[in-house]
Design a protein around this motif. Structure first.
Motif, PDB file in Angstrom:
ATOM      1  N   HIS A  44       0.839  -1.199   0.000  1.00  0.00           N
ATOM      2  CA  HIS A  44       0.000   0.000   0.000  1.00  0.00           C
ATOM      3  C   HIS A  44       0.879   1.255   0.000  1.00  0.00           C
ATOM      4  O   HIS A  44       1.802   1.379   0.801  1.00  0.00           O
ATOM      5  CB  HIS A  44      -0.899  -0.004   1.240  1.00  0.00           C
ATOM      6  CG  HIS A  44      -1.805   1.178   1.328  1.00  0.00           C
ATOM      7  ND1 HIS A  44      -2.952   1.290   0.590  1.00  0.00           N
ATOM      8  CD2 HIS A  44      -1.715   2.311   2.075  1.00  0.00           C
ATOM      9  CE1 HIS A  44      -3.546   2.438   0.877  1.00  0.00           C
ATOM     10  NE2 HIS A  44      -2.812   3.073   1.767  1.00  0.00           N
ATOM     11  N   PHE A  45       0.588   2.198  -0.917  1.00  0.00           N
ATOM     12  CA  PHE A  45       1.290   3.487  -0.944  1.00  0.00           C
ATOM     13  C   PHE A  45       0.586   4.454  -0.013  1.00  0.00           C
ATOM     14  O   PHE A  45      -0.638   4.444   0.101  1.00  0.00           O
ATOM     15  CB  PHE A  45       1.283   4.076  -2.359  1.00  0.00           C
ATOM     16  CG  PHE A  45       2.318   3.484  -3.256  1.00  0.00           C
ATOM     17  CD1 PHE A  45       3.627   3.948  -3.250  1.00  0.00           C
ATOM     18  CD2 PHE A  45       1.982   2.462  -4.125  1.00  0.00           C
ATOM     19  CE1 PHE A  45       4.582   3.413  -4.089  1.00  0.00           C
ATOM     20  CE2 PHE A  45       2.932   1.912  -4.977  1.00  0.00           C
ATOM     21  CZ  PHE A  45       4.241   2.393  -4.957  1.00  0.00           C
ATOM     22  N   ARG A  46       1.394   5.337   0.603  1.00  0.00           N
ATOM     23  CA  ARG A  46       0.814   6.367   1.449  1.00  0.00           C
ATOM     24  C   ARG A  46       1.694   7.610   1.457  1.00  0.00           C
ATOM     25  O   ARG A  46       2.906   7.529   1.581  1.00  0.00           O
ATOM     26  CB  ARG A  46       0.594   5.859   2.857  1.00  0.00           C
ATOM     27  CG  ARG A  46       1.864   5.407   3.582  1.00  0.00           C
ATOM     28  CD  ARG A  46       1.490   4.680   4.859  1.00  0.00           C
ATOM     29  NE  ARG A  46       2.590   4.365   5.728  1.00  0.00           N
ATOM     30  CZ  ARG A  46       3.309   3.251   5.650  1.00  0.00           C
ATOM     31  NH1 ARG A  46       3.069   2.365   4.709  1.00  0.00           N
ATOM     32  NH2 ARG A  46       4.278   3.027   6.506  1.00  0.00           N
ATOM     33  N   MET A  47       1.047   8.729   1.255  1.00  0.00           N
ATOM     34  CA  MET A  47       1.696  10.032   1.365  1.00  0.00           C
ATOM     35  C   MET A  47       0.696  10.939   2.061  1.00  0.00           C
ATOM     36  O   MET A  47      -0.454  10.985   1.622  1.00  0.00           O
ATOM     37  CB  MET A  47       2.055  10.594  -0.003  1.00  0.00           C
ATOM     38  CG  MET A  47       3.201   9.877  -0.691  1.00  0.00           C
ATOM     39  SD  MET A  47       4.764   9.931   0.186  1.00  0.00           S
ATOM     40  CE  MET A  47       5.285  11.615  -0.132  1.00  0.00           C
ATOM     41  N   PRO A  48       1.065  11.648   3.089  1.00  0.00           N
ATOM     42  CA  PRO A  48       2.401  11.664   3.639  1.00  0.00           C
ATOM     43  C   PRO A  48       2.738  10.345   4.317  1.00  0.00           C
ATOM     44  O   PRO A  48       1.844   9.581   4.704  1.00  0.00           O
ATOM     45  CB  PRO A  48       2.356  12.812   4.650  1.00  0.00           C
ATOM     46  CG  PRO A  48       0.916  12.950   5.027  1.00  0.00           C
ATOM     47  CD  PRO A  48       0.132  12.511   3.820  1.00  0.00           C
ATOM     48  N   PRO A  49       4.041  10.090   4.456  1.00  0.00           N
ATOM     49  CA  PRO A  49       4.447   8.848   5.109  1.00  0.00           C
ATOM     50  C   PRO A  49       4.011   8.836   6.571  1.00  0.00           C
ATOM     51  O   PRO A  49       3.998   9.865   7.230  1.00  0.00           O
ATOM     52  CB  PRO A  49       5.966   8.853   4.997  1.00  0.00           C
ATOM     53  CG  PRO A  49       6.348  10.219   4.573  1.00  0.00           C
ATOM     54  CD  PRO A  49       5.147  10.919   4.038  1.00  0.00           C
ATOM     55  N   THR A  50       3.641   7.670   7.031  1.00  0.00           N
ATOM     56  CA  THR A  50       3.191   7.503   8.412  1.00  0.00           C
ATOM     57  C   THR A  50       3.968   6.354   9.046  1.00  0.00           C
ATOM     58  O   THR A  50       4.503   5.501   8.341  1.00  0.00           O
ATOM     59  CB  THR A  50       1.683   7.196   8.457  1.00  0.00           C
ATOM     60  OG1 THR A  50       1.427   6.053   7.630  1.00  0.00           O
ATOM     61  CG2 THR A  50       0.866   8.376   7.952  1.00  0.00           C
TER      62      THR A  50
END
Length: 143
Positions: A44-50
């Motif tokens: 899974h991609f996520r922005m902003p990074p968590t």
């Protein structure tokens, strides 16, 4: 069509801070590479990074390099900025090609703000900001 061209804020006015979760993004930008945070377990991609993947709760991350292309998801035109009354900035949310559902909050530059539209194809450029960092900004695709 107007004579106004959207620009980024002057580099010396933009300051960032990093932490262990964002540092890889900023280091890549300094090298003029666009990356996005991806879960190393589920993809899974996520922005902003968590710190944790919202899909599987994993703390494992990888940072694949992206094509540098995207599409305008949303935008707002700002005429004037505190201390910079003559600047026009197009703040935008960009869908990142190859990294759905990740989106990046940035600017669209080098275009008449009246010509920016949702769904417009854009490509990354990097704008020098304070302390030697670079900020990814986007301009219309020209090819």
């Amino acid at each position: 069509m107007s004579d106004i061209v959207a620009t980024p804020l002057p580099g010396e006015t933009v300051k960032i801070t990093t932490d262990p979760h964002t540092e890889p993004f900023w280091q890549a930008a300094k090298e003029e590479r666009l990356v996005a945070c991806q879960c190393a377990d589920c993809g899974h991609f996520r922005m902003p990074p968590t710190p944790f993947c919202p899909e599987c709760q994993s703390t494992e991350k990888k940072w694949p390099e992206l094509s540098g292309r995207g599409t305008v998801y949303s935008f707002a035109v700002v005429h004037g900025f505190p201390g910079l009354p003559d600047i026009t900035v197009v703040g935008a949310v960009i869908d990142l090609e190859g990294a759905a559902p990740a989106r990046l909050v940035t600017n669209v530059v080098d275009i008449d703000p009246d010509e920016v539209v949702i769904g417009m194809d854009v490509e990354v450029r990097f704008s020098l900001i304070s302390d030697g960092w670079k900020l990814p900004v986007f301009r219309p695709v020209t090819d």
